[in-house]
Design a protein around this motif. Structure first.
Motif, PDB file in Angstrom:
ATOM      1  N   ASN A   1       0.831  -1.192   0.000  1.00 44.75           N
ATOM      2  CA  ASN A   1       0.000   0.000   0.000  1.00 44.75           C
ATOM      3  C   ASN A   1       0.869   1.246   0.000  1.00 44.75           C
ATOM      4  O   ASN A   1       2.048   1.195   0.342  1.00 44.75           O
ATOM      5  CB  ASN A   1      -0.932   0.006   1.220  1.00 44.75           C
TER       6      ASN A   1
ATOM      7  N   ARG B   1      -3.526   3.235   0.601  1.00 50.00           N
ATOM      8  CA  ARG B   1      -4.129   2.850  -0.680  1.00 50.00           C
ATOM      9  C   ARG B   1      -3.520   1.525  -1.127  1.00 50.00           C
ATOM     10  O   ARG B   1      -2.302   1.418  -1.286  1.00 50.00           O
ATOM     11  CB  ARG B   1      -3.880   3.915  -1.739  1.00 50.00           C
TER      12      ARG B   1
ATOM     13  N   GLN C   1      -2.665   1.671  -8.012  1.00 52.56           N
ATOM     14  CA  GLN C   1      -3.684   1.723  -6.956  1.00 52.56           C
ATOM     15  C   GLN C   1      -4.897   0.891  -7.330  1.00 52.56           C
ATOM     16  O   GLN C   1      -5.387   0.937  -8.464  1.00 52.56           O
ATOM     17  CB  GLN C   1      -4.109   3.170  -6.707  1.00 52.56           C
TER      18      GLN C   1
ATOM     19  N   TYR D   1      -8.592   0.010   0.614  1.00 49.93           N
ATOM     20  CA  TYR D   1      -7.628   0.605   1.531  1.00 49.93           C
ATOM     21  C   TYR D   1      -7.314  -0.368   2.667  1.00 49.93           C
ATOM     22  O   TYR D   1      -8.045  -1.338   2.898  1.00 49.93           O
ATOM     23  CB  TYR D   1      -8.169   1.925   2.108  1.00 49.93           C
TER      24      TYR D   1
ATOM     25  N   THR E   1      -4.784   6.698   6.499  1.00 50.04           N
ATOM     26  CA  THR E   1      -5.637   5.990   5.542  1.00 50.04           C
ATOM     27  C   THR E   1      -6.908   6.774   5.235  1.00 50.04           C
ATOM     28  O   THR E   1      -7.329   6.881   4.076  1.00 50.04           O
ATOM     29  CB  THR E   1      -5.983   4.589   6.087  1.00 50.04           C
TER      30      THR E   1
ATOM     31  N   SER F   1      -6.278   9.571   2.881  1.00 48.03           N
ATOM     32  CA  SER F   1      -6.188   9.098   1.497  1.00 48.03           C
ATOM     33  C   SER F   1      -7.577   8.839   0.913  1.00 48.03           C
ATOM     34  O   SER F   1      -7.871   9.216  -0.226  1.00 48.03           O
ATOM     35  CB  SER F   1      -5.352   7.817   1.433  1.00 48.03           C
ATOM     36  N   LEU F   2      -8.422   8.206   1.703  1.00 46.34           N
ATOM     37  CA  LEU F   2      -9.782   7.909   1.249  1.00 46.34           C
ATOM     38  C   LEU F   2     -10.550   9.191   0.924  1.00 46.34           C
ATOM     39  O   LEU F   2     -11.207   9.296  -0.126  1.00 46.34           O
ATOM     40  CB  LEU F   2     -10.513   7.101   2.330  1.00 46.34           C
TER      41      LEU F   2
ATOM     42  N   ASP G   1      -9.474  10.755  -2.234  1.00 42.28           N
ATOM     43  CA  ASP G   1      -9.920   9.997  -3.414  1.00 42.28           C
ATOM     44  C   ASP G   1     -11.427  10.058  -3.623  1.00 42.28           C
ATOM     45  O   ASP G   1     -11.928   9.650  -4.686  1.00 42.28           O
ATOM     46  CB  ASP G   1      -9.520   8.525  -3.280  1.00 42.28           C
TER      47      ASP G   1
END
Length: 440
Positions: free
Chosen positions: A328, A332, A340, A345, A368, A371-372, A375
């Motif tokens: 990861n 990700r 990716q 995740y 995390t 990142s989510l 996105d």
């Protein structure tokens, strides 16, 4: 979210507190939540189990839903989850024992610490009995898990009766003939991985004498630098030094802490453990050690390796079998070409490996979730957006899933069992019974 232990619950909490309009489902393989707290923490650590109170507050939030007794990869697959959710976060932790490649490690009487922890914590998927027949036992490793295993082995069963241990665990420990538990570390006191509090707890038992050997108290430049850089290491070393110079007491059981002994071979006869061979090591100046060629044989009848946990390969996800993690980047998930995997995740030990304390998973979760959320605008919308759609799917598949109300029923039931016995709680062990009580 797949996994309702601390890592998954922390991630759910951070996501719920964000500005995003979210609803979160936590899928858990066990009928009960809390993962490592319920099935990986020693029963005589109520202060750590107190973390459950904070986790319960998260799970009781209206936007967070618990779905237990669902085994990812068997009951539901990744492609199916993605039909119901914008994103899937895996927080499945690490529950297997890391291997130790020395001769004799597979002999009868050689065990992984994780398996023993699962037994004494009443994990529903392990046998109800454990072969406690050794009078002298070796524990390999100097982390907190090693100390937990050594302490549970060395204490009398009656000392643990006040905890939530199931009756089968109490009966097994009560019949144990153990008198001596030897804990072995490859390096020195300044390189030990346990915490000061965990170490000092060893000496609280009225039945267990903790013994440290003066010849094992050695330091090099690297060790001294570590002492100066870390208050925690300094506290550990001072405690060990104090124990090394005191006169031995007369408590009936003994817990020996050995440093500078690298396990070389588990000795056996007729397929069973009869001893442990270690090589004496010496410091090299930078805190590392090398072998001296001097070997010691120890008369033990069982060996427990506590050299680290290892995550398991999750179906439909890439896996680094050496590091024991899902590849990861900032949480990700990356495929085999390091691209990716959209909307997938990881967080916690499955993301970074089984290191650090429980609270360290909060930092993982924050990264995390960041990142989510970054996105989010590009994530594909689920095919079935209704919150009830996943419930209909599980019911149609005949999966007897549990929920947050079910945990309330199980929690009350275990406390009632404890009250009847003059204890705070008695843990229910069998999966079928856990599920039946939870589902009412």
């Amino acid at each position: 979210m797949v996994g309702a232990g601390p890592a998954g619950i922390y991630a759910a909490d951070i996501l719920d507190k964000s500005d995003a309009d979210v609803s979160i489902d936590l899928f858990e393989r066990m009928p009960a939540p809390f993962g490592l707290i319920r099935y990986g923490v020693a029963p005589d650590h109520p202060r750590i189990k107190g973390i459950v109170t904070a986790l319960e507050k998260v799970l009781s939030k209206p936007n967070i839903r618990l779905l237990g007794n669902i085994d990812y990869g068997t009951d539901i697959k990744l492609d199916e989850l993605r039909e119901f959710y914008d994103a899937v976060i895996f927080s499945t932790g690490a529950s297997a024992d890391r291997a130790l490649d020395i001769p004799g490690i597979d002999l009868d009487g050689s065990y992984g610490a994780a398996d023993f922890v699962s037994w004494y914590d009443g994990h529903p998927d392990v046998p109800r009995t454990w072969p406690l027949t050794a009078s002298s036992v070796a524990v390999l490793g100097v982390g907190n898990v090693a100390l937990d295993v050594a302490r549970v082995l060395a204490k009398t069963a009656d000392e643990l009766l006040a905890t939530d241990i199931p009756d089968n665990v109490y009966q097994g420990l009560k019949a144990s003939p153990v008198t001596d538990v030897h804990v072995f570390g490859r390096r020195g006191p300044a390189q030990a991985k346990f915490t000061p509090l965990e170490l000092r707890e060893l000496d609280h038992s009225p039945n267990v004498e903790v013994i440290v050997y003066p010849e094992d108290i050695e330091f090099d430049d690297g060790s001294i630098a570590a002492l100066r850089a870390s208050k925690q290491i300094d506290m550990v070393v001072k405690t060990l030094q104090e124990w090394a110079i005191r006169e031995p007491g007369t408590r009936p059981r003994r817990l020996h802490l050995h440093f500078f002994h690298s396990p070389a071979e588990v000795l056996g006869e007729d397929g069973k453990v009869t001893g442990l061979r270690t090589e004496r090591t010496e410091l090299t100046g930078d805190g590392n050690v090398r072998g001296t060629g001097e070997f010691h044989d120890w008369d033990v009848q069982a060996v427990y390796r506590a050299v680290g946990y290892l995550s398991s390969h999750l179906p439909e996800l890439p896996f680094d079998h050496v590091a024991g993690v899902v590849p990861n980047q900032a949480g990700r998930v990356l495929d085999l070409d390091e691209n990716q995997l959209p909307g997938v995740y990881v967080t916690g030990w499955i993301k970074r490996g089984p290191v650090g304390l429980i609270g360290h998973t909060k930092g993982d979760a924050a990264e995390t979730i960041a990142s989510l959320l970054a996105d989010a605008p590009t994530l594909a919308a689920p095919k079935f957006a209704s919150p009830d759609a996943i419930l209909d799917f599980l019911e149609a598949r005949g999966i007897p899933f549990t929920n947050w109300d079910g945990w309330g029923r199980l929690d009350a039931h275990e406390k009632a069992l404890g009250s009847a016995a003059g204890r705070e709680r008695v843990k229910v062990v069998e999966r079928e019974e856990l599920t039946r009580i939870s589902r009412g």
